[in-house]
Design a protein around this motif. Structure first.
Motif, mmCIF file in Angstrom:
data_model
loop_
_atom_site.group_PDB
_atom_site.id
_atom_site.type_symbol
_atom_site.label_atom_id
_atom_site.label_comp_id
_atom_site.label_asym_id
_atom_site.label_seq_id
_atom_site.Cartn_x
_atom_site.Cartn_y
_atom_site.Cartn_z
ATOM 1 N N ALA A 179 8.385 -12.587 14.772
ATOM 2 C CA ALA A 179 8.366 -13.905 14.133
ATOM 3 C C ALA A 179 8.676 -13.792 12.642
ATOM 4 N N LEU A 180 8.180 -12.733 11.999
ATOM 5 C CA LEU A 180 8.457 -12.542 10.577
ATOM 6 C C LEU A 180 9.944 -12.280 10.337
ATOM 7 N N VAL A 181 10.545 -11.430 11.164
ATOM 8 C CA VAL A 181 11.970 -11.140 11.016
ATOM 9 C C VAL A 181 12.790 -12.411 11.245
ATOM 10 N N ALA A 182 12.427 -13.188 12.236
ATOM 11 C CA ALA A 182 13.147 -14.439 12.503
ATOM 12 C C ALA A 182 13.040 -15.396 11.328
ATOM 13 N N ALA A 183 11.856 -15.487 10.737
ATOM 14 C CA ALA A 183 11.664 -16.365 9.574
ATOM 15 C C ALA A 183 12.492 -15.881 8.397
ATOM 16 N N LEU A 184 12.497 -14.578 8.164
ATOM 17 C CA LEU A 184 13.278 -14.025 7.059
ATOM 18 C C LEU A 184 14.765 -14.304 7.241
ATOM 19 N N ARG A 185 15.252 -14.138 8.458
ATOM 20 C CA ARG A 185 16.685 -14.311 8.703
ATOM 21 C C ARG A 185 17.142 -15.756 8.525
ATOM 22 N N ARG A 186 16.206 -16.698 8.470
ATOM 23 C CA ARG A 186 16.569 -18.088 8.207
ATOM 24 C C ARG A 186 16.762 -18.367 6.721
ATOM 25 N N THR A 187 16.445 -17.411 5.866
ATOM 26 C CA THR A 187 16.563 -17.599 4.419
ATOM 27 C C THR A 187 17.836 -16.919 3.907
ATOM 28 N N PRO A 188 18.387 -17.385 2.783
ATOM 29 C CA PRO A 188 19.714 -16.910 2.363
ATOM 30 C C PRO A 188 19.788 -15.450 1.947
ATOM 31 N N TYR A 189 18.676 -14.858 1.488
ATOM 32 C CA TYR A 189 18.731 -13.490 0.972
ATOM 33 C C TYR A 189 18.085 -12.468 1.904
ATOM 34 N N ALA A 190 17.856 -12.847 3.148
ATOM 35 C CA ALA A 190 17.228 -11.902 4.074
ATOM 36 C C ALA A 190 17.815 -12.024 5.474
ATOM 37 N N ARG A 191 19.096 -12.306 5.562
ATOM 38 C CA ARG A 191 19.728 -12.543 6.856
ATOM 39 C C ARG A 191 19.856 -11.272 7.688
ATOM 40 N N GLU A 192 19.725 -10.109 7.049
ATOM 41 C CA GLU A 192 19.808 -8.846 7.788
ATOM 42 C C GLU A 192 18.445 -8.163 7.886
ATOM 43 N N ALA A 193 17.375 -8.937 7.798
ATOM 44 C CA ALA A 193 16.030 -8.363 7.930
ATOM 45 C C ALA A 193 15.899 -7.631 9.257
ATOM 46 N N ALA A 194 15.162 -6.518 9.225
ATOM 47 C CA ALA A 194 15.047 -5.702 10.435
ATOM 48 C C ALA A 194 13.774 -4.875 10.399
ATOM 49 N N VAL A 195 13.231 -4.596 11.576
ATOM 50 C CA VAL A 195 12.151 -3.623 11.714
ATOM 51 C C VAL A 195 12.778 -2.242 11.674
ATOM 52 N N ILE A 196 12.316 -1.384 10.766
ATOM 53 C CA ILE A 196 12.938 -0.055 10.633
ATOM 54 C C ILE A 196 11.971 1.085 10.970
ATOM 55 N N GLY A 197 10.737 0.757 11.325
ATOM 56 C CA GLY A 197 9.808 1.835 11.632
ATOM 57 C C GLY A 197 8.400 1.328 11.883
ATOM 58 N N ARG A 198 7.453 2.268 11.865
ATOM 59 C CA ARG A 198 6.067 1.922 12.151
ATOM 60 C C ARG A 198 5.135 2.790 11.305
ATOM 61 N N VAL A 199 3.938 2.305 11.154
ATOM 62 C CA VAL A 199 2.889 3.052 10.453
ATOM 63 C C VAL A 199 2.133 3.872 11.491
ATOM 64 N N THR A 200 1.836 5.125 11.160
ATOM 65 C CA THR A 200 1.165 6.019 12.104
ATOM 66 C C THR A 200 -0.070 6.639 11.467
ATOM 67 N N ALA A 201 -0.903 7.205 12.309
ATOM 68 C CA ALA A 201 -2.067 7.938 11.815
ATOM 69 C C ALA A 201 -1.716 9.391 11.505
ATOM 70 N N GLU A 202 -0.577 9.862 12.020
ATOM 71 C CA GLU A 202 -0.157 11.250 11.811
ATOM 72 C C GLU A 202 0.616 11.388 10.499
ATOM 73 N N GLN A 203 0.661 12.623 9.985
ATOM 74 C CA GLN A 203 1.424 12.938 8.771
ATOM 75 C C GLN A 203 1.041 12.015 7.615
#
Length: 334
Positions: free
Chosen positions: A282-306
């Motif tokens: 939902a956050l990515v979809a909302a961002l992509r509706r705005t003029p400066y975030a049309r290529e918003a994307a999930v690029i990873g995740r937070v982990t407990a390791e490392q």
């Protein structure tokens, strides 16, 4: 406007008054703009965010913007990252003797246009003129006040394992633009800065959910440095998916020729957002509706390791440790 700045423009007399009236007041005037020692401002009766930033970019004009636009975007975006609607700005300008007045007028005009786009008012300021060679053309410092959105509390220390890592667009463009604008390497590439005000993007996200843990603008040091800072503050690991990181082809090509990693090149119109994975679509979809975030994307995740480190996972599943940042690759990028 063919004249140039002289030391008399900074002496506090007639020339200073003329400069303020013909350049700064001409572009920035609003009902709260003052010639007194301080502006008196109405307050929204809730928590305020307060930030200040200095801008000394070289060159001061670059594809996609200039130091005037940058000075508004930088402070507006710092406020936005705290979930604060920008309300007021002040600006302090140090001008080198000999700067053409037409250049100063263009920078201030761009400041006014960018502030108007955001809906923020420049209400106070200061002008100083430095001798030839004491300043590189123009330095600008902006200070901003913003109204915090109810129910929003973001911090680099709030990322938790399981969160999604989002970027609001392709990365590394500002740093690459500044590098190429200096004509040091003779590379001709169609790259423009991503310099942009991002309150609209943040406001769009917060209209979907206020459950956002971290928002950071990826300026000096780029996305890679910001992620290392968050990993250290939150005592978590971060795993990135290399195939999901958006990089413009021209930026990737220039970085390939110069041996640079786009993750460590500055952005001036991109944010890193960390939020619960369930909220990410939902956050990515909302961002992509705005003029400066049309290529918003999930690029990873937070982990407990490392914990404290950022790991890159390739398309074939191999993992490698992203090297910790070792200082800014380029000086004077903002």
């Amino acid at each position: 406007m063919s004249a140039c700045i002289t030391l008399a423009h900074g002496a506090g007399g007639k020339k200073t008054a003329e400069l303020i009236d013909t350049v700064f007041k001409a572009h920035l005037a609003n009902p709260l703009f003052t010639g007194d020692d301080a502006a008196v401002l109405p307050t929204p009766g809730k928590k305020l965010a307060f930030s200040t930033d200095g801008f000394i970019v070289s060159p001061s004009d670059f594809p996609g913007g200039n130091i005037g636009k940058l000075s508004i975007c930088g402070t507006v975006n710092d406020l936005a990252c705290m979930g604060a609607e920008p309300l007021y700005l002040s600006c302090a300008v140090v001008i080198e003797e000999g700067l053409p007045l037409c250049d100063l007028d263009r920078y201030v005009k761009t400041m006014a246009e960018t502030a108007a786009e955001v809906g923020v008012q420049v209400v106070a300021g200061d002008t100083k003129v430095a001798g030839k060679g004491q300043v590189d053309r123009i330095f600008i410092t902006t200070t901003g006040i913003g109204k915090l959105t109810d129910g929003v509390e973001t911090s680099g220390a709030k990322a938790v394992p399981g969160d999604a890592v989002i970027v609001t667009g392709d990365i590394g463009r500002h740093g690459c633009t500044i590098l190429l604008a200096r004509n040091t390497f003779g590379i001709d590439a169609a790259v423009t800065s991503d310099c942009a005000p991002l309150w609209g993007a943040v406001e769009s996200m917060l209209s979907v959910t206020k459950d956002v843990h971290v928002i950071r603008d990826a300026t000096r040091g780029g996305v890679g440095t910001v992620l290392y800072e968050i990993a250290a503050q939150s005592k978590v690991g971060i795993c990135l998916q290399s195939a999901q990181i958006p990089v413009a082809p021209a930026v990737r090509g220039a970085c390939g020729m110069l041996g640079l990693e786009p993750l460590y090149l500055a952005c001036e119109g991109r944010m890193v957002v960390i939020a619960p994975a369930a909220q990410a679509p939902a956050l990515v979809a909302a961002l992509r509706r705005t003029p400066y975030a049309r290529e918003a994307a999930v690029i990873g995740r937070v982990t407990a390791e490392q914990a404290g480190h950022v790991v890159m996972e390739t398309e074939i599943g191999a993992k490698t440790m992203l090297p910790p940042p070792r200082g800014e690759l380029l000086p004077r990028i903002c």
